[in-house]
Write an enzyme that holds these catalytic residues in place. Structure first.
Site, PDB file in Angstrom:
ATOM      1  N   THR B 139       0.825  -1.216   0.000  1.00 15.03           N
ATOM      2  CA  THR B 139       0.000   0.000   0.000  1.00 15.03           C
ATOM      3  C   THR B 139       0.859   1.267   0.000  1.00 15.03           C
ATOM      4  O   THR B 139       1.858   1.357   0.702  1.00 15.03           O
ATOM      5  CB  THR B 139      -0.907  -0.009   1.243  1.00 15.03           C
ATOM      6  OG1 THR B 139      -1.681  -1.198   1.210  1.00 15.03           O
ATOM      7  CG2 THR B 139      -1.824   1.195   1.274  1.00 15.03           C
ATOM      8  N   GLU B 421      -7.402  -5.914   3.338  1.00 14.37           N
ATOM      9  CA  GLU B 421      -7.586  -7.137   2.554  1.00 14.37           C
ATOM     10  C   GLU B 421      -8.787  -7.031   1.611  1.00 14.37           C
ATOM     11  O   GLU B 421      -9.468  -8.012   1.345  1.00 14.37           O
ATOM     12  CB  GLU B 421      -7.746  -8.362   3.464  1.00 14.37           C
ATOM     13  CG  GLU B 421      -6.598  -8.576   4.436  1.00 14.37           C
ATOM     14  CD  GLU B 421      -5.274  -8.864   3.724  1.00 14.37           C
ATOM     15  OE1 GLU B 421      -5.297  -9.328   2.563  1.00 14.37           O
ATOM     16  OE2 GLU B 421      -4.216  -8.581   4.324  1.00 14.37           O
TER      17      GLU B 421
END
Lengths: 660, 660
Positions: B139, B421
């Site tokens: 990320t 997730e």
């Protein structure tokens, strides 16, 4: 300025300032609010490190410092209007509660309203000058909502002319009062009064708890902080255990009830006199719901305008998150609710002031209605706002979870409103009691006034019909028609609850059992009633708005609010025969259309709330949209970054390697 | 032992141990779980002060200490089964995440699965022995869900045989990886691979970030903690900015894709190989939903059994809060959901293991179904549990807001599952894509298998009928009939979404626009599909249960779960013609009946989850019910009580008095 957010502002179809003035209640009020904000925000005495980086003790310390400064400055500037004090205070503490809240908001007013002239003389000026710092100690560890259940005792001893205060059990320990743990040296203690061998119920006693010189707890007083909470880090919510604490007879608040020197009890003239404060606070909470939700929407919508993600169209750049229909569907109904609650808050405040004038004249006739309305709307709006803040937070993805977004703080600061000043379910049931009573009166032919007057309307219109056999009453494009639909839904659910209650009464042990066995239906009826009131007040507000462009955008918001509520409660509307199945599909389509209509004005609609960056304190919700730069700057200041290498490396991880 | 809670246990109608065994997956598993719990909870190396009283740096420190101890002991005891490691770990950290999570859960497995043999040789043992501590840096500040949008670059230089890694923009700074801020000396960095002037998309690079000796950041590496969050205080989620960081060619993970020394790129044989991990983690999250919700219900229901409030019947003592219908209506449907999600979690885990066997054989046929199911159920269960934890907290009144209840911690630890997730709305849309595809296949006459096979059923049964013209399909007392109703509702909403999508395609600029303009409907269809699957799996589980008493109480729970869902989505069921208006009133009554039926077993049903007090760490949820004593003991330890007088008295409040 981030170019995305500049472009959003260029697209706005209305004049921002006009809308801001409407929200503030007039241009002059906007001006004055801004003036006060500038006064505080520019004041070097109120600057401090980001609270997120401090320990709880440091946060408490910073809050006490600012509160002390605030009191000096409010008096220096001569700010005395309650609304202006409120602006000043929320600016100083950035919307957070503070250690002197109970002293200023409960201790002083209670002294003023319930003291005898001699007591005023003795206590008020010392409290005004903060020699006496007090709190209001009502809630006990084992007793909250049901205040008659409080166990603390105050037993009068005529030979010494003293009350002896005791916490007879562990569950009777006072628990939760703000400012009690460390700040206060006095508390107004609510206790069961015993005199001449009889209990006379709850009365209020001014109780010194700490030495005025050393601030050490007085003999028989066990006092302290109740420990960390979800939020409210700046407040020393406290506990208080009283062990044979003796106070003079003169410390019972005696404007109304009295205990004579010989122990004779004199009853108060009326029970209704303290009724108003509760209503006032609950009305204020409706406004808090609007503020918490509008702040959250401001952060989430601005961030969604600058955040880009995924591909909508292959080859084109990643679109703004605000262009996703699902994102609009999360945020725009909440934006509409924020506006709705704002107008409801204005109405409640106006109504309260009107009716409290009547009450001062001894006219209590509108009080039950206002009491029921404030209880229900407090519950209705806080539940919606509470869940809505979290929707806003999660709509910001991972970054919403960072403290730099401010959304976690807004949530933990706001969420107690669902519990304090009347737990929400209990509030809904209080409203339901009024609704059922009104329903019965209407059935008995009595003419009702106020928000419940619809219960007088002919029942034929609200009988369940099979969908096919009736003409549809709702025009889904017409707000007035939707207000009617909400009204009939409320009427239907009140009727159902009342009938279920009646049926339960046939085979219940007691009225209370029947009430309990109907309480799901009763809460549902109250919820529908409040929903109706909110939609109605939003629609009513529109008629006051002269500016065409502002009227247009608020009308779209109001329609969205109303239709979104119908879609989310479609079972009720179908069940009541107010809606047909094909209409449900039309509503879905219409909702999508409204989201698109609002899209170009979304950023302007949150700008109009006019929160300064200093008030939002959110890297994601910044006015300039420069989110990432400020997140990075903020993160660098994290206490864990004060050293490059955390000591745990040397203490645990290095030694571990040699053992593996 | 509190007498109220003892009495509750005497009233239970079933054998607790049998139900606990069912939840654990067998008596032997229960035994082993308890053995591991005792091992940890009795271990003096894992004792520490209440984390609520520590600063963030102290909490991080305590977590590193325990993680280091944990690794030593797991190896010492030879615990290697993944499930047993999970028990041990959640016991050590009491369900909280910890700084080595990413090293153990992502860094080591990724090394194992994506390294070439030479890389395994070079990196695995040092990582296993914690000389290398790593994290997984995917990320970025500006890029989460859409991983193709990641901006970090890794450019191959054949002359030095090195990759040069860069964070070209502020939005490309790696942000969020756990353990990155302070703990790790390596990161697997996901970056766009450039070689021979071409971009080949995302690849993974083992990147040293801190010196193995001094732990200081390496040249070109800017790394640190991202600052405080809503929760996750023990984890150093970090940022990483790379400025011309050079790593050897051998540090690109090369089991599949490769870069030759001269810069030639070699494609991986298949894209599907890394597919399984995501499905596995999402399936695990379903189990987390069950755990978070069951813990919350344990706390709220036990507390409601010992808390007394108000008067139900005049003159009688204050009743247990659990006797209020509204309290039951808040908590029992959540208790039912906790059981439902537990069984869904068991099913997902079993299915994953079955299908991953197939995948290892090269059979990917069931993968799309499992992928769609795990995405949707992850979103469905986390949303319900997330909101449910807060309902549990607020059902405990004010005390739920204290950190001593543990409910705030459960919430802030759990809520990121809605985002990480795979953000929940994105997950729902992935499931919807599969549903729409399946719907089209069914229309084209293809025979579907798995959970979507209902889309093959004759459409005549799910045409909208006017309520009056059809015989009712639902028997509200029969779970099998309700499963059918949920199925038809899902079929109906999938059909509506597919048709709306089709209609949008007629007048949209692109497929993507049409998809976006249908996304509200698509999410709703996925939600209904998941709801159907959950009800179906709950019903299926009942057939496996031999013990009559346990079967009976679980059947009541399942019926409550199903009917509560119908009541809350009544519009859907009415709209689809699956329910008549009179049936809605019957369902309301039946729900009340089910609440009463469950009431005597409520405490036993949460006891069966078998959480030790040390795992719950909640003064309200204690097994012995001695709530108030323990709240008081806990509060006394609050850091603000370390001194009787807080320094702010002397610093600010005393001086203030002299100025007023």
């Amino acid at each position: 300025m981030n170019p995305d957010i500049s472009r959003e502002r260029e697209n706005a179809s209305f004049n921002l300032e006009i809308l801001t003035n409407i929200l503030d209640g007039g241009a002059e009020k906007t001006r004055r609010r801004r003036e006060i904000e500038s006064l505080v925000i520019g004041d070097p005495d109120f600057q401090h490190e980001d609270l997120n980086f401090l320990s709880r003790s440091e946060r408490y310390d910073a809050a006490v410092r600012k509160s002390a400064q605030m009191i000096l400055k409010l008096r220096e500037y001569g700010i005395s209007d309650p609304e202006e004090i409120y602006f000043y205070k929320s600016c100083v503490h950035r919307g957070r509660p503070e250690p002197l809240d109970l002293h200023l908001g409960m201790f002083l007013p209670t002294l003023l309203n319930q003291s005898s002239p001699a007591q005023l003389e003795a206590f008020f000026m010392p409290a005004w000058n903060l020699e006496i710092i007090g709190t209001y100690a009502q809630t006990e560890m084992g007793h909250g909502t049901h205040i008659r259940g409080l166990e603390t005792t105050a037993t009068y001893n005529p030979s010494t002319q003293e009350f002896v205060l005791n916490s007879p059990t562990i569950s009777s320990i006072k628990w939760w009062p703000g400012g009690l743990g460390k700040t206060s040296n006095h508390a107004i203690v609510l206790a069961q009064l015993y005199t001449q061998g009889k209990c006379h119920g709850l009365h209020a006693f001014i109780t010194p708890i700490r030495c005025m010189k050393t601030h050490m707890p007085l003999p028989g007083v066990v006092v302290g902080d109740i420990g960390p909470k979800f939020g409210f880090d700046e407040v020393d919510n406290g506990y208080l255990k009283l062990e044979n604490v003796r106070i003079p007879r003169e410390n019972m608040l005696m404007k109304y009830a009295k205990v004579e020197p010989d122990g004779t009890y004199v009853k108060p003239p009326s029970d209704k006199l303290t009724y108003g404060t509760m209503v006032f606070i609950r009305s204020m909470i409706v406004g808090e719901s609007a503020r918490a939700l509008s702040k959250s929407c401001t952060i989430a919508i601005r961030y969604s305008a600058v955040r880009h993600q995924s591909e909508l169209r292959p080859g084109e750049p990643e679109p703004q998150v605000l262009d996703y229909q699902t994102q609009q569907y999360k945020l725009f109904p909440l934006l509409a609710a924020a506006y709705a609650f704002h107008f409801v808050g204005q109405y409640m405040s106006k109504t309260y002031h009107r009716i409290s004038g009547d009450i001062n004249q001894g006219d209590f006739s509108e009080m039950p209605e206002l009491h029921a309305l404030s209880a229900g709307l407090k519950a209705f709006t806080t539940w919606v706002a509470n869940a809505g803040i979290e929707v806003c937070r999660m709509s910001c993805g991972g970054h919403g979870y960072s403290r730099c977004s401010s959304l976690p703080d807004i949530y933990v600061t706001f969420t107690p409103t669902c519990t304090y000043e009347g737990e929400n379910t209990v509030m809904m049931l209080q409203t339901a009691r009024y609704l059922v009573k009104s329903y019965k009166q209407a059935r008995a032919g009595q003419q009702l006034t106020g928000t419940v007057s619809y219960l007088n309307e002919p029942q034929s219109r609200i009988q369940p019909h099979s969908v096919s056999s009736r003409t549809t009453v709702v025009n889904i494009n017409d707000l007035a028609s939707l207000v009617e639909a909400y009204k009939f839904r409320a009427a239907k659910l009140v009727e159902m609850a009342a009938k279920n209650l009646q049926a339960e009464l046939q085979h219940s042990r007691s009225n209370e059992d029947a009430w309990n066995n109907s309480s799901i239906d009763l809460v549902r009826a109250s919820d529908a009633h409040c929903h109706y009131v909110v939609v109605k007040l939003f629609a009513a507000k529109l008629s006051e708005i002269g500016d065409t462009a502002v009227h247009s955008v608020l009308s779209t918001l109001a329609l969205l609010y109303a239709l979104h509520g119908v879609a989310h409660n479609s079972g009720d509307f179908l069940q009541a025969g107010l809606l047909s199945v094909p209409q449900l599909a039309q509503i879905s389509q219409r909702l999508k259309g409204l989201l698109s209509e609002l899209r170009p004005n979304a950023v302007a609609l949150v700008d109009a709330f006019d929160y300064r960056d200093e008030m939002l304190n959110s890297a994601l919700g910044r006015y300039d949209g420069n989110v990432y730069e400020h997140m990075f700057e903020w993160a660098k200041k994290s206490p864990l970054n004060h050293t490059e290498v955390h000591e745990s490396q040397h203490k645990y991880l290095k030694p571990l390697r040699s053992k593996l």
